[in-house]
Structures are given as structure tokens and as C-alpha cells.
Design a protein around this motif. Structure first.
Motif, PDB file in Angstrom:
ATOM      1  N   UNK A  92      38.186  40.505  28.987  1.00 10.83           N
ATOM      2  CA  UNK A  92      38.035  39.632  29.064  1.00 10.83           C
ATOM      3  C   UNK A  92      39.113  38.441  29.826  1.00 10.83           C
ATOM      4  N   UNK A  93      39.519  38.690  30.220  1.00 12.78           N
ATOM      5  CA  UNK A  93      40.549  38.234  31.179  1.00 12.78           C
ATOM      6  C   UNK A  93      40.205  38.859  32.745  1.00 12.78           C
ATOM      7  N   UNK A  94      41.317  38.105  33.723  1.00 13.60           N
ATOM      8  CA  UNK A  94      40.725  38.904  35.342  1.00 13.60           C
ATOM      9  C   UNK A  94      41.872  39.703  35.322  1.00 13.60           C
ATOM     10  N   UNK A  95      43.501  39.629  34.844  1.00 14.20           N
ATOM     11  CA  UNK A  95      44.059  40.397  34.887  1.00 14.20           C
ATOM     12  C   UNK A  95      43.832  41.566  34.285  1.00 14.20           C
ATOM     13  N   UNK A  96      43.411  41.892  33.129  1.00 12.90           N
ATOM     14  CA  UNK A  96      43.114  43.213  32.807  1.00 12.90           C
ATOM     15  C   UNK A  96      41.942  43.696  33.329  1.00 12.90           C
ATOM     16  N   UNK A  97      41.136  42.865  33.831  1.00  9.74           N
ATOM     17  CA  UNK A  97      39.594  43.901  35.347  1.00  9.74           C
ATOM     18  C   UNK A  97      40.427  44.426  36.379  1.00  9.74           C
ATOM     19  N   UNK A  98      40.944  43.372  36.425  1.00  7.16           N
ATOM     20  CA  UNK A  98      41.815  43.619  38.262  1.00  7.16           C
ATOM     21  C   UNK A  98      42.724  44.979  38.329  1.00  7.16           C
ATOM     22  N   UNK A  99      43.311  45.722  36.727  1.00  3.19           N
ATOM     23  CA  UNK A  99      44.278  46.092  36.652  1.00  3.19           C
ATOM     24  C   UNK A  99      43.195  47.611  36.295  1.00  3.19           C
ATOM     25  N   UNK A 100      42.343  47.915  35.797  1.00  4.77           N
ATOM     26  CA  UNK A 100      41.601  48.643  35.724  1.00  4.77           C
ATOM     27  C   UNK A 100      41.050  49.388  36.581  1.00  4.77           C
ATOM     28  N   UNK A 101      39.969  48.062  37.973  1.00  5.41           N
ATOM     29  CA  UNK A 101      39.951  48.285  39.344  1.00  5.41           C
ATOM     30  C   UNK A 101      41.140  49.400  39.804  1.00  5.41           C
TER      31      UNK A 101
END
Length: 103
Positions: A92-101
Motif C-alpha cells: 500500500x506504500x511506496x517505501x514498503x515496496x521499495x524496501x521489499x525490492x
């Protein structure tokens, strides 16, 4: 000079004699921002860093009201290994997706 009532526009010139205002867009439109979102299929750390930098930049210059749509576009532009890394998770958030990638 006062601030513009719309945060997407900035008053750059005002002529009080004829009440003429010149305004300029200071954020991207939805269409322009969507066109700028890069596709990412996985790859090297440099490729990921470039994609993240572009997405960070886009999200920093769009109005808050369209950030969720830009985020959905970022998700839709993931393919290959990048898509496989996120396909069974909900972000739901860009920062979470970014960390996951990055992991």
C-alpha cells in the motif's frame, strides 16, 4: 505575492494594473507522471537503483491526490523477477515496496 489556492500551480507574475496573473504548473499531471514511470523486470542492483530513483522523483513532484494512482502504475510496471518478488504480497506504500525490492 500570495500563494496559489491550488498547490499544483504557482503564481509567477502578477500585474496589479490589469489584474493579470501568470501561473505555472509546479507538479506533474497524472498523464505525464504515468508516462514517466519506468518498467522494471529485475536485473542488477544498478538497474533497481535507477528505477527507484526515477520513481522517487516522480512521486516527489506530483500532487498528493494522484500519488496512489502513480503507486498503482509503478506496481503495474513490474515484470519478470520483480513481479515474482511481489506477486503474492499486498503493498500500500511506496517505501514498503521499495524496501521489499531491495531485499
Amino acid at each position: 505575492m500570495s500563494e496559489s489556492p491550488n498547490p499544483c500551480w504557482e503564481i509567477i507574475r502578477y500585474n496589479p494594473q490589469n489584474l493579470r496573473i501568470t501561473m505555472a504548473a509546479v507538479t506533474l499531471s497524472l498523464e505525464s507522471a504515468i508516462r514517466m514511470v519506468p518498467s522494471f523486470n529485475g536485473g542488477t542492483e544498478a538497474d533497481l537503483a535507477a528505477c527507484i530513483t526515477k520513481c522517487d522523483h516522480i512521486l516527489s513532484i506530483v500532487a498528493a491526490t494522484i500519488k496512489p494512482m502513480i503507486f498503482e502504475t509503478i506496481l503495474a510496471q513490474l515484470g519478470g523477477d520483480a513481479f515474482n518478488a511481489v506477486r503474492y504480497r499486498e503493498f500500500r506504500e511506496w517505501d514498503v515496496l521499495k524496501q521489499h525490492l531491495r531485499v
